[in-house]
Design a protein around this motif. Sequence first.
Motif, PDB file in Angstrom:
ATOM      1  N   GLU A 139      23.311  17.920 -42.316  1.00 20.64           N
ATOM      2  CA  GLU A 139      22.473  18.996 -41.818  1.00 20.64           C
ATOM      3  C   GLU A 139      20.804  18.750 -42.197  1.00 20.64           C
ATOM      4  N   ARG A 140      20.972  18.410 -43.699  1.00 23.55           N
ATOM      5  CA  ARG A 140      19.686  18.071 -44.276  1.00 23.55           C
ATOM      6  C   ARG A 140      18.795  16.869 -43.393  1.00 23.55           C
ATOM      7  N   ALA A 141      19.799  15.959 -42.916  1.00 28.24           N
ATOM      8  CA  ALA A 141      19.334  14.807 -42.325  1.00 28.24           C
ATOM      9  C   ALA A 141      18.707  14.972 -41.230  1.00 28.24           C
ATOM     10  N   VAL A 142      19.321  15.864 -40.205  1.00 24.70           N
ATOM     11  CA  VAL A 142      19.197  16.337 -38.982  1.00 24.70           C
ATOM     12  C   VAL A 142      19.642  17.609 -38.587  1.00 24.70           C
ATOM     13  N   PRO A 143      18.817  18.712 -38.674  1.00 27.64           N
ATOM     14  CA  PRO A 143      19.256  20.067 -38.456  1.00 27.64           C
ATOM     15  C   PRO A 143      19.519  20.065 -37.282  1.00 27.64           C
ATOM     16  N   ILE A 144      21.128  20.826 -36.770  1.00 25.78           N
ATOM     17  CA  ILE A 144      21.618  20.565 -35.677  1.00 25.78           C
ATOM     18  C   ILE A 144      20.879  21.586 -34.543  1.00 25.78           C
ATOM     19  N   ALA A 145      20.161  22.674 -35.249  1.00 22.63           N
ATOM     20  CA  ALA A 145      19.622  23.647 -34.546  1.00 22.63           C
ATOM     21  C   ALA A 145      18.152  22.987 -33.746  1.00 22.63           C
ATOM     22  N   ALA A 146      17.730  21.604 -34.479  1.00 21.79           N
ATOM     23  CA  ALA A 146      16.527  20.939 -33.673  1.00 21.79           C
ATOM     24  C   ALA A 146      16.854  20.266 -32.766  1.00 21.79           C
ATOM     25  N   LEU A 147      18.331  20.166 -32.383  1.00 18.02           N
ATOM     26  CA  LEU A 147      18.667  19.369 -31.128  1.00 18.02           C
ATOM     27  C   LEU A 147      18.904  20.164 -30.012  1.00 18.02           C
ATOM     28  N   THR A 148      17.907  20.515 -29.261  1.00 19.41           N
ATOM     29  CA  THR A 148      18.039  21.291 -27.905  1.00 19.41           C
ATOM     30  C   THR A 148      18.224  20.539 -26.716  1.00 19.41           C
ATOM     31  N   HIS A 149      19.328  19.954 -26.175  1.00 17.90           N
ATOM     32  CA  HIS A 149      19.558  19.197 -25.119  1.00 17.90           C
ATOM     33  C   HIS A 149      19.193  19.917 -23.876  1.00 17.90           C
ATOM     34  N   ARG A 150      18.349  19.342 -23.085  1.00 15.02           N
ATOM     35  CA  ARG A 150      17.856  19.886 -21.511  1.00 15.02           C
ATOM     36  C   ARG A 150      18.858  19.433 -20.581  1.00 15.02           C
TER      37      ARG A 150
END
Length: 290
Positions: A279-290
């Motif tokens: 989560e620290r490496a890549v916050p899941i909330a930052a990934l918003t697939h369109r």
Amino acid sequence: MGPQSLTSILQHKLATRDYLEHHKLSVYLEDVLIKLLEDRPEKPMNYLYDYFESVRLGTNILLRDFEYVKATTRNRISFAHLLESILNSKADRHTALELHQLAELICTDFPGEIVERAAEIASYSLGLCIPDLWHHPSMQPDKQTVQLPIPEFIKVFRTYFSFLEFFEMCEEILRDTLSTFHQNNLMAGRQHVNSDDVFTVEDISILEDIYVDYLKRRLCRLEGFSVLVLPHELAVDIVHRAFQTERAARVPSYSSASIIYFQLTREIVDSHTVQALMERAVPIAALTHR
């Protein structure tokens, strides 16, 4: 130019290289420049913006080759997130074969063995079976009939793929541990342990000592690469818990090895610290697939 000036320049170059490597920026910079020169768009600045926006959102890995997908932790977690979104639109459960076929919709050359291993870890975690680590004839579950729930598989897959080098190192160390154990027995004049022989509690304790010794040495090497690695203390603690599982003793050695490995992988997946590292490496909330 004096020696001090030369030293300063070299240190600056090393610091710059370390910064780019730490954030894996060189992967994206090289990739976007290649694509830019291939496509030669009329508005290159917009092209660069769109590329890095796709990296930010995690859509940059769609229909890319596996070498690119695995190149950074961000790409790996983005892949798992996109796979999850596809799986959520399908059935509630899937076999390993079906899961691999769906993964290939995102990356056509995605290795089946990565999906299969993640499915095996999930199967063990759910208590569905004890998968065969090294293909012993008596431990061959029908992989095409074991159906896995999406949430459990995705949790395992995201962790396994993110820490792929560490998981592979753990399996390699287990092989070396067993080999060293057998060699030590022969040198001490004891009988060689065949795959069908039973490990005693004392044998398991000796195996753990050998494993931890290998682990400490190889963790130092792996830390030289920009991959996710467990902290030393946590890794040793997880190994200890895996070797202490009651099911690992008094069973044939081929079965014991599988139990130890899959218990180890289960402990890693269930670790709050490991999940926090991702989560620290890549916050899941930052990934918003369109």
